[in-house]
Write a protein that holds these residues in place. Structure first.
Motif, PDB file in Angstrom:
ATOM      1  N   VAL A 123      31.365  44.614  40.672  1.00  0.00           N
ATOM      2  CA  VAL A 123      31.839  45.472  39.589  1.00  0.00           C
ATOM      3  C   VAL A 123      32.151  44.575  38.390  1.00  0.00           C
ATOM      4  O   VAL A 123      32.423  43.382  38.556  1.00  0.00           O
ATOM      5  CB  VAL A 123      33.094  46.299  39.992  1.00  0.00           C
ATOM      6  CG1 VAL A 123      32.796  47.228  41.157  1.00  0.00           C
ATOM      7  CG2 VAL A 123      34.267  45.396  40.323  1.00  0.00           C
ATOM      8  N   PRO A 124      32.080  45.121  37.174  1.00  0.00           N
ATOM      9  CA  PRO A 124      32.288  44.265  35.999  1.00  0.00           C
ATOM     10  C   PRO A 124      33.731  43.798  35.823  1.00  0.00           C
ATOM     11  O   PRO A 124      34.674  44.490  36.208  1.00  0.00           O
ATOM     12  CB  PRO A 124      31.882  45.164  34.826  1.00  0.00           C
ATOM     13  CG  PRO A 124      31.856  46.541  35.341  1.00  0.00           C
ATOM     14  CD  PRO A 124      31.731  46.498  36.828  1.00  0.00           C
ATOM     15  N   SER A 137      34.301  43.761  48.927  1.00  0.00           N
ATOM     16  CA  SER A 137      32.978  43.143  49.056  1.00  0.00           C
ATOM     17  C   SER A 137      32.509  43.134  50.509  1.00  0.00           C
ATOM     18  O   SER A 137      33.303  43.174  51.446  1.00  0.00           O
ATOM     19  CB  SER A 137      33.013  41.704  48.544  1.00  0.00           C
ATOM     20  OG  SER A 137      33.497  41.658  47.230  1.00  0.00           O
ATOM     21  N   THR A 148      35.409  48.309  44.783  1.00  0.00           N
ATOM     22  CA  THR A 148      34.926  48.119  46.160  1.00  0.00           C
ATOM     23  C   THR A 148      35.488  46.848  46.786  1.00  0.00           C
ATOM     24  O   THR A 148      35.817  45.897  46.080  1.00  0.00           O
ATOM     25  CB  THR A 148      33.376  48.002  46.191  1.00  0.00           C
ATOM     26  OG1 THR A 148      32.979  46.978  45.277  1.00  0.00           O
ATOM     27  CG2 THR A 148      32.694  49.295  45.837  1.00  0.00           C
ATOM     28  N   ILE A 180      37.273  51.331  47.608  1.00  0.00           N
ATOM     29  CA  ILE A 180      38.712  51.160  47.838  1.00  0.00           C
ATOM     30  C   ILE A 180      39.530  51.997  46.854  1.00  0.00           C
ATOM     31  O   ILE A 180      40.718  51.756  46.659  1.00  0.00           O
ATOM     32  CB  ILE A 180      39.140  49.668  47.726  1.00  0.00           C
ATOM     33  CG1 ILE A 180      38.715  49.052  46.375  1.00  0.00           C
ATOM     34  CG2 ILE A 180      38.588  48.864  48.890  1.00  0.00           C
ATOM     35  CD1 ILE A 180      39.285  47.668  46.111  1.00  0.00           C
ATOM     36  N   THR A 233      42.122  41.324  42.602  1.00  0.00           N
ATOM     37  CA  THR A 233      42.795  41.450  43.905  1.00  0.00           C
ATOM     38  C   THR A 233      42.158  42.556  44.745  1.00  0.00           C
ATOM     39  O   THR A 233      41.989  42.379  45.959  1.00  0.00           O
ATOM     40  CB  THR A 233      44.293  41.812  43.698  1.00  0.00           C
ATOM     41  OG1 THR A 233      44.838  40.998  42.676  1.00  0.00           O
ATOM     42  CG2 THR A 233      45.080  41.678  44.982  1.00  0.00           C
ATOM     43  N   GLY A 234      41.833  43.686  44.114  1.00  0.00           N
ATOM     44  CA  GLY A 234      41.241  44.821  44.832  1.00  0.00           C
ATOM     45  C   GLY A 234      42.096  45.234  46.007  1.00  0.00           C
ATOM     46  O   GLY A 234      43.294  45.493  45.870  1.00  0.00           O
ATOM     47  N   LEU A 283      46.086  49.367  42.704  1.00  0.00           N
ATOM     48  CA  LEU A 283      45.415  48.493  43.665  1.00  0.00           C
ATOM     49  C   LEU A 283      46.285  47.278  43.932  1.00  0.00           C
ATOM     50  O   LEU A 283      46.466  46.861  45.082  1.00  0.00           O
ATOM     51  CB  LEU A 283      44.036  48.058  43.130  1.00  0.00           C
ATOM     52  CG  LEU A 283      42.969  49.141  43.045  1.00  0.00           C
ATOM     53  CD1 LEU A 283      41.685  48.567  42.449  1.00  0.00           C
ATOM     54  CD2 LEU A 283      42.668  49.730  44.426  1.00  0.00           C
ATOM     55  N   ILE A 323      44.168  46.870  37.746  1.00  0.00           N
ATOM     56  CA  ILE A 323      44.585  48.237  38.094  1.00  0.00           C
ATOM     57  C   ILE A 323      45.874  48.187  38.930  1.00  0.00           C
ATOM     58  O   ILE A 323      45.893  47.686  40.065  1.00  0.00           O
ATOM     59  CB  ILE A 323      43.462  48.982  38.842  1.00  0.00           C
ATOM     60  CG1 ILE A 323      42.212  49.036  37.955  1.00  0.00           C
ATOM     61  CG2 ILE A 323      43.906  50.383  39.244  1.00  0.00           C
ATOM     62  CD1 ILE A 323      40.984  49.624  38.595  1.00  0.00           C
ATOM     63  N   ILE A 371      40.841  36.254  40.748  1.00  0.00           N
ATOM     64  CA  ILE A 371      40.762  37.334  39.758  1.00  0.00           C
ATOM     65  C   ILE A 371      40.094  38.531  40.425  1.00  0.00           C
ATOM     66  O   ILE A 371      38.966  38.420  40.912  1.00  0.00           O
ATOM     67  CB  ILE A 371      39.926  36.915  38.517  1.00  0.00           C
ATOM     68  CG1 ILE A 371      40.342  35.545  37.981  1.00  0.00           C
ATOM     69  CG2 ILE A 371      39.987  37.996  37.444  1.00  0.00           C
ATOM     70  CD1 ILE A 371      41.784  35.417  37.601  1.00  0.00           C
ATOM     71  N   ASP A 412      44.896  41.250  32.694  1.00  0.00           N
ATOM     72  CA  ASP A 412      43.507  40.829  32.491  1.00  0.00           C
ATOM     73  C   ASP A 412      43.327  39.399  33.011  1.00  0.00           C
ATOM     74  O   ASP A 412      43.761  38.432  32.386  1.00  0.00           O
ATOM     75  CB  ASP A 412      43.168  40.906  30.998  1.00  0.00           C
ATOM     76  CG  ASP A 412      41.730  40.480  30.726  1.00  0.00           C
ATOM     77  OD1 ASP A 412      41.015  40.122  31.693  1.00  0.00           O
ATOM     78  OD2 ASP A 412      41.326  40.500  29.552  1.00  0.00           O
ATOM     79  N   GLY A 413      42.665  39.318  34.156  1.00  0.00           N
ATOM     80  CA  GLY A 413      42.480  38.023  34.811  1.00  0.00           C
ATOM     81  C   GLY A 413      41.633  37.041  34.026  1.00  0.00           C
ATOM     82  O   GLY A 413      41.693  35.830  34.277  1.00  0.00           O
TER      83      GLY A 413
END
Ligand code: SAH
Length: 206
Positions: free
Chosen positions: A194-195, A52, A50, A45, A77-78, A102, A99, A75, A124-125
């Motif tokens: 992703v981390p 999911s 990414t 994305i 949003t992407g 996003l 980010i 936590i 930072d979630g």
């Protein structure tokens, strides 16, 4: 997607199944990837992140067992795809993304799709969202090495949290249920996310 990937793997909750039918996943990926939007894998994305795999979204949502009066914290949003699923099922969704781009794109998408019960935040979630805590449900869609303590604090009694825990490329999804102030842990299945990136504080030198 729902009939071939989600129902055969054991997702049973009718509300989750209906929601997965209703949310147009192709609108959450860029036009060149739209033909793959309903395939059985994650997709890029942008910003190295990414969306999911559809089954993972459905399974995580089912384990969260959202009631329509619930207040949910998300936590990561992407693309906002999981956010839309949560917004269909819950009363209110608070979603945090680190980010900026996003978060902005996701907010615009959800606005266009008519969701009015979502609040977006850039940050930072792992610190949670104190102003709206406590939450009935917390969904974390990036992997932490351990459970962020502020998230457990911001979970209500009898609340549920779904979170991937572990090292890069070796993680397990956990369902955590708060019982008399303590988190009961139930491991679900292996996964790769992703981390969860913690904001590093600025190191001051003189
Ligand atoms: N649920 C998303 C997929 C998320 S991928 C979807 O449906 O599209 C994980 C997201 O978590 C990425 O967008 C990443 O930028 C974000 N992320 C990573 N660490 C974070 C943190 N500490 N706080 C908030 N968001 C974070």
């Amino acid at each position: 997607m729902v009939e071939n990937q989600i129902i055969p793997r054991g997702v049973k909750d009718q509300r989750v199944i209906t929601t997965m039918f209703n949310v147009p996943r192709h609108l959450f990926v860029e036009p060149t990837l739209r033909h793959q939007a309903y395939d059985d894998h994650p997709l890029p994305i942008g910003s190295e992140q990414t969306i999911s795999q559809p089954y993972i979204v459905a399974a995580m949502t089912e384990y969260l067992d959202i009631k329509k009066e619930n207040k949910v914290l998300e936590i990561g949003t992407g693309s906002g795809y999981q956010t839309a699923i949560l917004a269909e099922l819950a009363n209110m969704v608070y979603t945090i993304e680190r980010i900026d781009n996003l978060s902005r794109d996701a907010a615009q998408r959800l606005q266009q799709l008519g969701y009015r019960n979502v609040r977006f935040k850039v940050g930072d979630g792992s610190l949670g969202w104190k102003d709206f805590a406590p939450f009935d449900r917390i969904m974390v869609t990036a992997a932490a090495e351990e459970i962020p303590s502020l998230l457990s604090e911001q979970l209500m009694e009898n609340g549920r949290m779904v979170i991937p825990i572990g090292k890069p490329f070796s993680q397990k999804l956990y369902l955590l249920i708060k019982n008399r102030g303590r988190l009961k842990q139930r491991p679900l299945f292996d996964c790769i996310f992703v981390p969860l990136v913690r904001n590093k504080s600025l190191k001051l030198t003189d």
